[in-house]
Write an enzyme that holds these catalytic residues in place. Structure first.
Site, PDB file in Angstrom:
ATOM      1  N   LEU A 264       0.341   0.800  -6.502  1.00  0.00           N
ATOM      2  CA  LEU A 264       0.862   1.823  -5.613  1.00  0.00           C
ATOM      3  C   LEU A 264       2.132   1.291  -4.969  1.00  0.00           C
ATOM      4  O   LEU A 264       2.269   0.078  -4.745  1.00  0.00           O
ATOM      5  CB  LEU A 264      -0.150   2.169  -4.512  1.00  0.00           C
ATOM      6  CG  LEU A 264      -1.477   2.800  -4.944  1.00  0.00           C
ATOM      7  CD1 LEU A 264      -2.394   2.976  -3.735  1.00  0.00           C
ATOM      8  CD2 LEU A 264      -1.257   4.145  -5.620  1.00  0.00           C
ATOM      9  N   ASP A 265       3.070   2.186  -4.668  1.00  0.00           N
ATOM     10  CA  ASP A 265       4.257   1.776  -3.928  1.00  0.00           C
ATOM     11  C   ASP A 265       3.849   1.178  -2.586  1.00  0.00           C
ATOM     12  O   ASP A 265       2.771   1.482  -2.050  1.00  0.00           O
ATOM     13  CB  ASP A 265       5.181   2.978  -3.679  1.00  0.00           C
ATOM     14  CG  ASP A 265       5.773   3.533  -4.962  1.00  0.00           C
ATOM     15  OD1 ASP A 265       5.793   2.799  -5.966  1.00  0.00           O
ATOM     16  OD2 ASP A 265       6.211   4.698  -4.947  1.00  0.00           O
ATOM     17  N   ARG A 266       4.739   0.371  -2.020  1.00  0.00           N
ATOM     18  CA  ARG A 266       4.441  -0.301  -0.744  1.00  0.00           C
ATOM     19  C   ARG A 266       4.005   0.704   0.322  1.00  0.00           C
ATOM     20  O   ARG A 266       3.060   0.456   1.072  1.00  0.00           O
ATOM     21  CB  ARG A 266       5.677  -1.073  -0.269  1.00  0.00           C
ATOM     22  CG  ARG A 266       5.491  -1.786   1.070  1.00  0.00           C
ATOM     23  CD  ARG A 266       6.699  -2.650   1.410  1.00  0.00           C
ATOM     24  NE  ARG A 266       7.877  -1.836   1.656  1.00  0.00           N
ATOM     25  CZ  ARG A 266       8.236  -1.376   2.865  1.00  0.00           C
ATOM     26  NH1 ARG A 266       7.485  -1.652   3.918  1.00  0.00           N
ATOM     27  NH2 ARG A 266       9.330  -0.652   3.005  1.00  0.00           N
TER      28      ARG A 266
END
Length: 307
Positions: A139-141
């Site tokens: 997942l993106d940050r």
């Protein structure tokens, strides 16, 4: 104290009597040639009834096969760091974590520490596992929600094959700016790197890779729309880029033009994870509750399990 290497035990039945151990490992255990080589030459063990055997051993009805995986050494750039982890489920094969927004998944030049992988490695060490971290879905940050992480290379190999066969299903919640006129839809637009940027992606009809996003409107609000999203492909920033390309960027996603007044990160949450356990055959269907910052945007009363 020596760390614990992962072990898998199988009872041989009459249907497999007479098989070479090599054949059983390949056909019944789905152990790849690469994995078998690691077991044989990098510290693993193949035992039948407690005795070390070669792959040429002939199996008999009632034999007990024990496979000990070789110890795993984390990469040099990954160091353990204790941190709070919201572990939704765990067994001998994998963990499922509900990741908070703002935490990178793996170390990089920009974020060399403080990542989820650093925290999971510390957790594995506390459990005395001779293993490293195998991220299945990233997942993106600034995206929150459910993440699947294998606890050893054997589990990782199984999940990797499941991913290729599209047998791991995920859905996301997103708040997008404005109103979507259709109750549901399919965004089929290729995504590539934006010229001059190492981070941004864009819809690129000339050189982009095919990317497909399916969405369903859950609720419309005066200035935004709540949607459930299912990915048919898994490109970097896919959901963010696709909705931005429609003129409906995610709330908080200032990288792609989303308004940042009401939430400090893109309003995107991985709320559902569904798959069949690759070792037990048990169906898994998990939901992660709304994160607080997204729930504060509106009065959310939609029951996730019914979406």
């Amino acid at each position: 104290m020596d760390k614990t290497c992962y072990q898998l035990q199988q009872s041989i039945d009459a249907a497999h009597q007479g098989l070479l151990l090599r054949e059983y490992l390949k056909k019944e255990m789905h152990i790849s040639r690469r994995m078998l080589s690691a077991i044989k030459y990098k510290g693993g063990h193949l035992q039948v009834n407690g005795e070390e055997k070669t792959v040429r051993h002939v199996l008999q009805d009632g034999d007990i096969l024990t496979i000990t995986m070789p110890p795993e050494v984390p990469s040099d750039f990954l160091v353990s760091e204790e941190m709070p982890l919201d572990i939704v489920y765990e067994d001998d094969f994998f963990v499922i974590v509900n990741k908070q927004a703002g935490i990178p998944v793996i170390p990089s030049h920009q974020y060399p520490s403080g990542t989820l992988a650093n925290g999971l490695l510390a957790y594995f060490e506390k459990e005395n596992l001779a293993s490293t971290v195998h991220i299945i879905n990233r997942l993106d940050r600034n995206t929150s929600g459910l993440m699947l992480v294998a606890k050893n290379r054997f589990s990782h190999e199984r999940f990797f094959k499941m991913q290729k066969r599209k047998e791991i299903h995920r859905r996301y919640l997103a708040f997008v700016q404005g109103t979507l006129s259709n109750d549901e839809g399919l965004i089929d637009a290729p995504i590539g790197r934006r010229e001059g940027s190492a981070i941004e992606r864009t819809v690129d009809w000339r050189a982009g890779r095919r990317s497909i996003t399916q969405y369903k409107v859950l609720k419309r609000f005066p200035d935004c729309t709540l949607v459930a999203v299912r990915l048919q492909t898994g490109r970097t920033h896919q959901i963010r880029v696709h909705f931005a390309s429609m003129g409906n960027p995610l709330l908080g996603d200032d990288l792609y033009g989303g308004p940042a007044e009401r939430i400090e990160r893109q309003a995107l949450h991985s709320f559902e994870l569904r798959f069949i356990h690759p070792f037990t055959g048990v169906p898994f269907h998990l939901h992660a509750p709304y994160p607080e910052d997204m729930a504060r945007l509106v009065n959310l009363s939609i029951e996730l399990k019914k979406i």
